[in-house]
Design an enzyme around this catalytic site. Structure first.
Site, PDB file in Angstrom:
ATOM      1  N   ASP A 192       6.370  83.226  34.341  1.00  0.00           N
ATOM      2  CA  ASP A 192       6.369  83.796  35.707  1.00  0.00           C
ATOM      3  C   ASP A 192       5.025  83.739  36.212  1.00  0.00           C
ATOM      4  OD1 ASP A 192       8.797  86.149  35.324  1.00  0.00           O
ATOM      5  OD2 ASP A 192       8.082  85.716  33.454  1.00  0.00           O
ATOM      6  N   ASP A 213       2.942  78.949  31.144  1.00  0.00           N
ATOM      7  CA  ASP A 213       3.767  80.301  31.489  1.00  0.00           C
ATOM      8  C   ASP A 213       4.704  80.273  32.612  1.00  0.00           C
ATOM      9  OD1 ASP A 213       3.425  83.270  31.402  1.00  0.00           O
ATOM     10  OD2 ASP A 213       2.472  83.114  33.468  1.00  0.00           O
TER      11      ASP A 213
END
Length: 226
Positions: free
Chosen positions: A19, A17
Site C-alpha cells: 500500500d 511495500d
C-alpha cells in the site's frame, strides 16, 4: 546525493511495500472507511484527507474516521467491520502506481527478482495481487501475518530475502512509511523512500535513515548496478 553517486552494488532482488508503494490502494481503503462512516450516520471524508493514513492500515483509518484507538472497547468490532467492508470491495479502484508496471518489466528484463513485504494481512494481500496479475510474477509475497512479528520487526524482511535466494544486503527495499525503513535497516537491507506514496505532513522521510528518497518508481533503476 545524486543517483550516480549512490548506486548500490550486489543487489539481486528488489522488495516493495504494498500500500502506497507498489499499489495505490487508497481509493478502496477510503471507500471502505466511508461506507463504514455511512453505517454509523457520519458524512464521508474527502479522499485527500484519507490518503495520508492509507499506509497505516485499519488502526490509522479508524483513528481518522472514528477517533478510535486500539484500547477503546469498540475498536475490535469496528476493525472487523471495516476489514469486511474492505474485503467485499478489495480491488474496485486499486491500481499499480504510474511507473510501477514499467519498473517491474525492467527488473524482470535485467534478471532481478522482486517481491512484496507488507503489513497487510494475507486475506487481502493475496487476492489483491492476484486480481492485478502480479501474484505469479512476484518471487515472494510476505504478508503482515506471515510472521509472528510484522514490520518494523526485521523478520518479514529476512523471510523475503530467503525466498528470493538472496542475502539481506543483496535486497533493496522500497517503502513509504518510517516502519519500512526501520525494518529494512534492522534486517541489513538498503532502503529507498517511495515519495509518491502516502506521506503525511507530519512525516520526515529525510530523517528516517534511508539510502535515498525517490519520486518516481523508475528512479529505482538509478540505484541498481548497470
Amino acid at each position: 546525493m545524486k543517483p550516480e553517486h549512490a548506486r548500490l552494488d550486489g543487489i539481486r532482488a528488489v522488495l516493495f511495500d504494498l500500500d502506497g508503494t507498489l499499489v495505490d490502494t487508497a481509493p478502496d481503503l477510503g471507500n471502505a472507511l466511508n461506507l463504514q462512516r455511512a453505517r454509523h450516520g457520519l458524512a464521508p471524508l474527502a479522499a485527500d484527507v484519507i490518503r495520508p493514513q492509507a499506509s497505516h492500515g485499519a488502526r490509522g483509518l479508524l483513528a481518522l474516521g472514528f477517533d478510535l484507538k486500539p484500547d477503546d472497547p469498540r475498536f475490535a468490532a469496528m476493525r472487523e467491520e471495516f476489514l469486511q467492508l474492505y474485503a467485499d470491495n478489495i480491488c474496485q479502484a486499486s491500481r499499480p502506481f504510474p511507473g510501477v508496471p514499467e519498473l517491474l518489466d525492467a527488473l524482470e528484463a535485467r534478471g532481478y527478482k522482486w517481491g512484496v513485504v507488507t503489513n497487510k494481512p494475507a486475506r487481502f494481500t493475496e487476492p489483491l495481487m492476484s486480481v492485478l496479475d502480479l501474484a505469479e510474477r512476484a518471487a515472494c509475497i510476505v504478508s503482515g501475518d506471515s510472521c509472528p512479528q510484522p514490520k518494523p520487526h526485521p523478520a518479514p524482511m529476512l523471510v523475503a530475502a530467503r525466498r528470493c535466494d538472496a542475502l539481506p544486503a543483496q535486497c533493496l527495499y522500497l517503502g513509504d512509511a518510517e516502519r519500512d525503513v526501520q525494518a529494512a535497516t534492522a534486517a541489513g537491507m538498503p532502503a529507498l523512500v517511495a515519495a509518491w506514496g502516502y506521506l503525511g505532513a507530519e512525516d520526515a522521510p529525510h530523517a528516517w535513515g534511508a539510502h535515498a528518497q525517490i519520486h518516481h518508481p523508475l528512479d529505482t533503476l538509478d540505484y541498481l548496478p548497470a
